[in-house]
Write a protein that holds these residues in place. Structure first.
Motif, PDB file in Angstrom:
ATOM      1  N   MET A   1       0.814  -1.189   0.000  1.00  0.00           N
ATOM      2  CA  MET A   1       0.000   0.000   0.000  1.00  0.00           C
ATOM      3  C   MET A   1       0.860   1.256   0.000  1.00  0.00           C
ATOM      4  N   ALA A   2       1.956   1.235   0.739  1.00  0.00           N
ATOM      5  CA  ALA A   2       2.823   2.409   0.803  1.00  0.00           C
ATOM      6  C   ALA A   2       3.465   2.677  -0.557  1.00  0.00           C
ATOM      7  N   PRO A  18      -5.984   8.400   0.026  1.00  0.00           N
ATOM      8  CA  PRO A  18      -6.559   7.256   0.755  1.00  0.00           C
ATOM      9  C   PRO A  18      -5.597   6.076   0.859  1.00  0.00           C
ATOM     10  N   PHE A  19      -4.811   5.826  -0.190  1.00  0.00           N
ATOM     11  CA  PHE A  19      -3.860   4.730  -0.124  1.00  0.00           C
ATOM     12  C   PHE A  19      -2.802   4.990   0.947  1.00  0.00           C
ATOM     13  N   LEU A  24      -0.604   3.695   6.255  1.00  0.00           N
ATOM     14  CA  LEU A  24      -0.156   4.058   7.601  1.00  0.00           C
ATOM     15  C   LEU A  24      -0.874   3.243   8.680  1.00  0.00           C
ATOM     16  N   SER A  25      -2.172   3.042   8.513  1.00  0.00           N
ATOM     17  CA  SER A  25      -2.893   2.254   9.513  1.00  0.00           C
ATOM     18  C   SER A  25      -2.448   0.794   9.471  1.00  0.00           C
ATOM     19  N   GLN A  26      -2.181   0.285   8.272  1.00  0.00           N
ATOM     20  CA  GLN A  26      -1.707  -1.090   8.148  1.00  0.00           C
ATOM     21  C   GLN A  26      -0.310  -1.237   8.765  1.00  0.00           C
ATOM     22  N   GLY A  36       7.847   5.770   5.749  1.00  0.00           N
ATOM     23  CA  GLY A  36       8.355   6.927   5.015  1.00  0.00           C
ATOM     24  C   GLY A  36       7.743   7.041   3.628  1.00  0.00           C
ATOM     25  N   MET A  37       7.591   5.907   2.953  1.00  0.00           N
ATOM     26  CA  MET A  37       6.967   5.920   1.624  1.00  0.00           C
ATOM     27  C   MET A  37       5.509   6.325   1.713  1.00  0.00           C
ATOM     28  N   ALA A  38       4.818   5.842   2.736  1.00  0.00           N
ATOM     29  CA  ALA A  38       3.408   6.196   2.901  1.00  0.00           C
ATOM     30  C   ALA A  38       3.255   7.689   3.174  1.00  0.00           C
TER      31      ALA A  38
END
Length: 67
Positions: A1-2, A18-19, A24-26, A36-38
Motif C-alpha cells: 500500500m505504501a 486514501p492509499f 499508515l494504519s496497516q 516513510g513511503m506512505a
C-alpha cells in the motif's frame, strides 16, 4: 500500500491520499516497514489536491472575467 501511495503521489494522483492513510494504519497495526513511503505519498497526494483545487478556482475566476 505504501508503494502504491508513493507511485500515485509521484504521478500526481489524488488517490495517493486514501492509499497513504490505509498504508499508515496497516503499518501501525502490523509493524511492517514503509512508513516513510506512505508519508511521502500522502504529502505528494495532498500537494496535488491543492494544485487541483487552485486550478479549479483559477478556471472559475477566469470564466467570470476576474483574471
Amino acid at each position: 500500500m505504501a508503494i502504491v501511495a508513493l507511485v500515485l503521489g509521484v504521478a500526481g494522483g489524488v488517490l495517493a491520499i486514501p492509499f497513504g492513510h490505509i498504508a499508515l494504519s496497516q503499518i501501525k497495526r502490523t509493524g511492517e516497514q514503509g512508513r516513510g513511503m506512505a508519508i511521502a505519498g500522502l504529502v505528494l497526494g495532498y500537494l496535488s489536491l491543492v494544485a487541483v483545487v487552485a486550478m479549479i478556482i483559477f478556471v472559475i475566476a477566469a470564466a467570470n472575467g476576474a483574471v
